[in-house]
Design a protein around this motif. Structure first.
Motif, PDB file in Angstrom:
ATOM      1  N   PRO A   1       5.741   5.939  11.321  1.00  0.00           N
ATOM      2  CA  PRO A   1       5.244   6.124  12.677  1.00  0.00           C
ATOM      3  C   PRO A   1       3.740   5.956  12.846  1.00  0.00           C
ATOM      4  O   PRO A   1       3.256   5.861  13.964  1.00  0.00           O
ATOM      5  CB  PRO A   1       5.670   7.563  13.016  1.00  0.00           C
ATOM      6  CG  PRO A   1       5.849   8.230  11.702  1.00  0.00           C
ATOM      7  CD  PRO A   1       6.311   7.181  10.759  1.00  0.00           C
ATOM      8  N   GLY A   2       2.964   5.939  11.778  1.00  0.00           N
ATOM      9  CA  GLY A   2       1.515   5.795  11.907  1.00  0.00           C
ATOM     10  C   GLY A   2       1.109   4.378  12.257  1.00  0.00           C
ATOM     11  O   GLY A   2       1.925   3.459  12.318  1.00  0.00           O
ATOM     12  N   LYS A   3      -0.194   4.192  12.440  1.00  0.00           N
ATOM     13  CA  LYS A   3      -0.700   2.860  12.744  1.00  0.00           C
ATOM     14  C   LYS A   3      -0.569   1.969  11.514  1.00  0.00           C
ATOM     15  O   LYS A   3      -0.583   2.455  10.378  1.00  0.00           O
ATOM     16  CB  LYS A   3      -2.147   2.937  13.199  1.00  0.00           C
ATOM     17  CG  LYS A   3      -3.087   3.593  12.198  1.00  0.00           C
ATOM     18  CD  LYS A   3      -4.471   3.798  12.792  1.00  0.00           C
ATOM     19  CE  LYS A   3      -5.386   4.517  11.795  1.00  0.00           C
ATOM     20  NZ  LYS A   3      -6.726   4.797  12.371  1.00  0.00           N
ATOM     21  N   PRO A   4      -0.421   0.665  11.701  1.00  0.00           N
ATOM     22  CA  PRO A   4      -0.259  -0.244  10.563  1.00  0.00           C
ATOM     23  C   PRO A   4      -1.447  -0.157   9.608  1.00  0.00           C
ATOM     24  O   PRO A   4      -2.601  -0.009  10.021  1.00  0.00           O
ATOM     25  CB  PRO A   4      -0.178  -1.622  11.224  1.00  0.00           C
ATOM     26  CG  PRO A   4       0.273  -1.352  12.625  1.00  0.00           C
ATOM     27  CD  PRO A   4      -0.336  -0.033  12.994  1.00  0.00           C
ATOM     28  N   PHE A   5      -1.164  -0.249   8.313  1.00  0.00           N
ATOM     29  CA  PHE A   5      -2.233  -0.210   7.312  1.00  0.00           C
ATOM     30  C   PHE A   5      -3.036  -1.500   7.404  1.00  0.00           C
ATOM     31  O   PHE A   5      -2.468  -2.586   7.485  1.00  0.00           O
ATOM     32  CB  PHE A   5      -1.628  -0.047   5.917  1.00  0.00           C
ATOM     33  CG  PHE A   5      -2.631   0.356   4.882  1.00  0.00           C
ATOM     34  CD1 PHE A   5      -2.942   1.686   4.692  1.00  0.00           C
ATOM     35  CD2 PHE A   5      -3.273  -0.599   4.110  1.00  0.00           C
ATOM     36  CE1 PHE A   5      -3.870   2.077   3.735  1.00  0.00           C
ATOM     37  CE2 PHE A   5      -4.201  -0.232   3.157  1.00  0.00           C
ATOM     38  CZ  PHE A   5      -4.507   1.117   2.966  1.00  0.00           C
ATOM     39  N   PRO A   6      -4.378  -1.416   7.359  1.00  0.00           N
ATOM     40  CA  PRO A   6      -5.215  -2.603   7.570  1.00  0.00           C
ATOM     41  C   PRO A   6      -5.353  -3.469   6.326  1.00  0.00           C
ATOM     42  O   PRO A   6      -6.461  -3.828   5.915  1.00  0.00           O
ATOM     43  CB  PRO A   6      -6.556  -1.982   7.976  1.00  0.00           C
ATOM     44  CG  PRO A   6      -6.594  -0.687   7.259  1.00  0.00           C
ATOM     45  CD  PRO A   6      -5.181  -0.186   7.258  1.00  0.00           C
ATOM     46  N   ALA A   7      -4.250  -3.801   5.683  1.00  0.00           N
ATOM     47  CA  ALA A   7      -4.271  -4.688   4.522  1.00  0.00           C
ATOM     48  C   ALA A   7      -2.880  -5.265   4.340  1.00  0.00           C
ATOM     49  O   ALA A   7      -1.882  -4.650   4.717  1.00  0.00           O
ATOM     50  CB  ALA A   7      -4.700  -3.927   3.261  1.00  0.00           C
ATOM     51  N   ALA A   8      -2.821  -6.457   3.749  1.00  0.00           N
ATOM     52  CA  ALA A   8      -1.529  -7.110   3.570  1.00  0.00           C
ATOM     53  C   ALA A   8      -0.673  -6.372   2.549  1.00  0.00           C
ATOM     54  O   ALA A   8       0.545  -6.319   2.661  1.00  0.00           O
ATOM     55  CB  ALA A   8      -1.745  -8.560   3.134  1.00  0.00           C
ATOM     56  N   VAL A   9      -1.319  -5.785   1.541  1.00  0.00           N
ATOM     57  CA  VAL A   9      -0.609  -5.074   0.486  1.00  0.00           C
ATOM     58  C   VAL A   9      -1.208  -3.681   0.349  1.00  0.00           C
ATOM     59  O   VAL A   9      -2.422  -3.522   0.301  1.00  0.00           O
ATOM     60  CB  VAL A   9      -0.714  -5.819  -0.861  1.00  0.00           C
ATOM     61  CG1 VAL A   9      -0.003  -5.042  -1.953  1.00  0.00           C
ATOM     62  CG2 VAL A   9      -0.135  -7.226  -0.739  1.00  0.00           C
ATOM     63  N   HIS A  10      -0.364  -2.664   0.301  1.00  0.00           N
ATOM     64  CA  HIS A  10      -0.842  -1.306   0.080  1.00  0.00           C
ATOM     65  C   HIS A  10       0.268  -0.486  -0.572  1.00  0.00           C
ATOM     66  O   HIS A  10       1.373  -0.981  -0.789  1.00  0.00           O
ATOM     67  CB  HIS A  10      -1.312  -0.660   1.386  1.00  0.00           C
ATOM     68  CG  HIS A  10      -0.210  -0.212   2.289  1.00  0.00           C
ATOM     69  ND1 HIS A  10       0.565  -1.094   3.027  1.00  0.00           N
ATOM     70  CD2 HIS A  10       0.272   1.023   2.584  1.00  0.00           C
ATOM     71  CE1 HIS A  10       1.454  -0.426   3.728  1.00  0.00           C
ATOM     72  NE2 HIS A  10       1.312   0.869   3.474  1.00  0.00           N
ATOM     73  N   THR A  11      -0.057   0.748  -0.896  1.00  0.00           N
ATOM     74  CA  THR A  11       0.905   1.633  -1.548  1.00  0.00           C
ATOM     75  C   THR A  11       1.086   2.883  -0.719  1.00  0.00           C
ATOM     76  O   THR A  11       0.110   3.496  -0.297  1.00  0.00           O
ATOM     77  CB  THR A  11       0.409   2.022  -2.955  1.00  0.00           C
ATOM     78  OG1 THR A  11       0.243   0.841  -3.739  1.00  0.00           O
ATOM     79  CG2 THR A  11       1.409   2.934  -3.649  1.00  0.00           C
ATOM     80  N   GLU A  12       2.319   3.265  -0.486  1.00  0.00           N
ATOM     81  CA  GLU A  12       2.632   4.519   0.206  1.00  0.00           C
ATOM     82  C   GLU A  12       2.999   5.566  -0.843  1.00  0.00           C
ATOM     83  O   GLU A  12       4.000   5.444  -1.540  1.00  0.00           O
ATOM     84  CB  GLU A  12       3.785   4.327   1.197  1.00  0.00           C
ATOM     85  CG  GLU A  12       3.434   3.511   2.429  1.00  0.00           C
ATOM     86  CD  GLU A  12       2.519   4.250   3.401  1.00  0.00           C
ATOM     87  OE1 GLU A  12       2.403   5.485   3.277  1.00  0.00           O
ATOM     88  OE2 GLU A  12       1.958   3.585   4.284  1.00  0.00           O
ATOM     89  N   LEU A  13       2.166   6.600  -0.963  1.00  0.00           N
ATOM     90  CA  LEU A  13       2.364   7.643  -1.966  1.00  0.00           C
ATOM     91  C   LEU A  13       2.898   8.939  -1.384  1.00  0.00           C
ATOM     92  O   LEU A  13       3.190   9.878  -2.127  1.00  0.00           O
ATOM     93  CB  LEU A  13       1.037   7.930  -2.685  1.00  0.00           C
ATOM     94  CG  LEU A  13       0.414   6.751  -3.445  1.00  0.00           C
ATOM     95  CD1 LEU A  13      -0.958   7.139  -3.976  1.00  0.00           C
ATOM     96  CD2 LEU A  13       1.319   6.285  -4.561  1.00  0.00           C
ATOM     97  N   GLY A  14       3.003   9.014  -0.070  1.00  0.00           N
ATOM     98  CA  GLY A  14       3.462  10.237   0.581  1.00  0.00           C
ATOM     99  C   GLY A  14       4.970  10.380   0.491  1.00  0.00           C
ATOM    100  O   GLY A  14       5.714   9.755   1.262  1.00  0.00           O
TER     101      GLY A  14
END
Length: 423
Positions: free
Chosen positions: A44-57
């Motif tokens: 539900p949050g705003k899109p991450f500002p990078a093409a690749v990222h990691t979700e640790l939550g």
């Protein structure tokens, strides 16, 4: 073959999954068969500002809700378990990239600013705004769940600091800043720190808080003051960082450095009893009993096997007494695996460069694998399982729900009796 009963090691369920006695009727039952895709929604949050990222939550399943953070939004979100619809947004000081903890009707949240907050759960789920009971500021990001034990909250941050806070007031009881090995290059430090492990006092040993650090050291801190009781270098190689919480099994502590190795350390002598030359990013899982295969019986005092997700994309079943590898399952991703999660259908594990699978604990045979039709960019945080539902968060920014159909027959291997696992 007798039916197989399993459970997570004491402390895992409360600290990392928040399981309690309340289970909604919608999800009641056992995760004892291959699941079906239930729903998938964008975080539900705003899109991450990078093409690749990691979700640790990591997601927390509790009652009718899912609690989780998102890498680009300063908030903890509360979603409906039935649909994934967002029902509440709890503002935080920074993104929440650790699994929250629910204990005694209260919600603990730690975020990337180092802030730790305690809320009343009924207020969080109520109609009005929820104000924290207390809020404690920190100096560095927290990426692991707080550990709650005997009226205290223990928190580890990425700057090799561990603190003990009062559960009722949030007051600082003690603070330990680890003196790192000067030979360890800070340029190669990994971003993370394991959740502290509390070992209560016994007739032979004082109560300690076991913590891991970026130079590969495992340290036992006294519960009362946070002073170092003992410490031992564990991690080796380019990335010796201890990122996974230590596992207490019998008289040993099982822990790994990121690059290598996986070791069992005798708690009293601090000697290494066995080692396997493989690294890990998360905690291992204990299970099994005294039988000849990996676990015809179960009991915490008789845990005989360690299930370890390696950074090489392989999960291993290791004899906890000898260190012998019983079987190896290969995810075919060569990327770090999550902590294995026990279900009645098998061990559920995900890969940071792949998806999620169910593996037979007695043979290492793959029983089921999710083959998504959309890009997931890997799964870095362990699946959350409660009743018939499992929830995973993808690095591409999705949260996905799987459910075992109510009328599905229990998973069986050949003509063996149905395997019934208990968490």
């Amino acid at each position: 073959m007798s039916k197989i009963a399993w459970a997570a090691t004491a402390g895992i369920a409360t600290t990392l999954t928040g399981v309690d006695d309340h289970r909604p009727s919608d999800w009641a039952g056992a995760f004892d068969a291959a699941p079906a895709l239930h729903w998938m929604v964008e975080l539900p949050g705003k899109p991450f500002p990078a093409a690749v990222h990691t979700e640790l939550g990591g997601p927390l399943l509790h009652g009718d809700h899912i609690f989780l953070g998102q890498a680009s939004t300063d908030a903890l979100f509360v979603l409906e378990r039935h649909s994934g619809r967002m029902v509440r947004r709890i503002p935080t000081g920074a993104p929440v990239q650790s699994t929250p903890v629910i204990v005694d009707g209260k919600l603990l949240i730690a975020d990337l600013s180092g802030q730790v907050q305690l809320f009343r759960l009924d207020e969080v789920l109520g109609d009005g705004d929820a104000a924290p009971i207390w809020s404690k500021e920190g100096a560095s990001p927290v990426l692991s769940s707080p550990t709650v034990h005997d009226g205290r909250v223990y928190v580890a941050d990425v700057s090799d600091v561990v603190v003990a806070l009062g559960m009722d007031s949030g007051e600082l009881i003690w603070r330990h800043a680890q003196r790192l090995d000067p030979g360890r290059s800070t340029e190669l430090e990994l971003y993370g720190a394991p959740a502290p492990l509390v070992l209560p006092a016994t007739a032979d040993e004082p109560g300690v808080v076991v913590a891991g650090f970026t130079d590969g050291t495992l340290a036992a801190l006294t519960i009362a003051t946070g002073e170092v009781e003992w410490q031992r270098r564990v991690g080796e190689g380019q990335y010796p960082d201890v990122l996974g919480q230590a596992l207490s099994i019998g008289d040993d502590l099982v822990v790994s450095g990121y690059t290598e190795p996986l070791v069992a350390i005798h708690r009293k002598s601090r000697n290494v009893r066995w080692r396997v030359d493989v690294g890990g990013a998360q905690r291992a899982l204990a299970g099994g009993g005294s039988g000849g295969s990996p676990a015809p019986t179960f009991g915490n005092a008789d845990d005989a096997y360690v299930f370890h997700g390696g950074v090489d994309g392989k999960m291993r079943c290791v004899d906890a007494r000898t260190g012998n590898v019983i079987w190896t399952w290969d995810s075919k991703t060569t990327t770090a695996l999550t902590r294995p999660v026990p279900t009645e259908a098998g061990l559920m594990v995900a890969a940071s460069g792949g998806t999620v699978a169910l593996v037979d604990p007695t043979t290492g045979a793959e029983q089921w694998r999710w083959s998504p039709t959309f890009h997931v960019s890997g799964i870095t945080t362990p699946p959350a399982v409660d009743g018939r539902q499992a929830v995973v968060v993808t690095n591409a920014g999705h949260i996905v729900s799987f459910v075992v159909p109510e009328n599905e027959p229990a998973f069986q291997r050949g003509d063996a009796e149905p395997q019934r696992w208990q968490r």
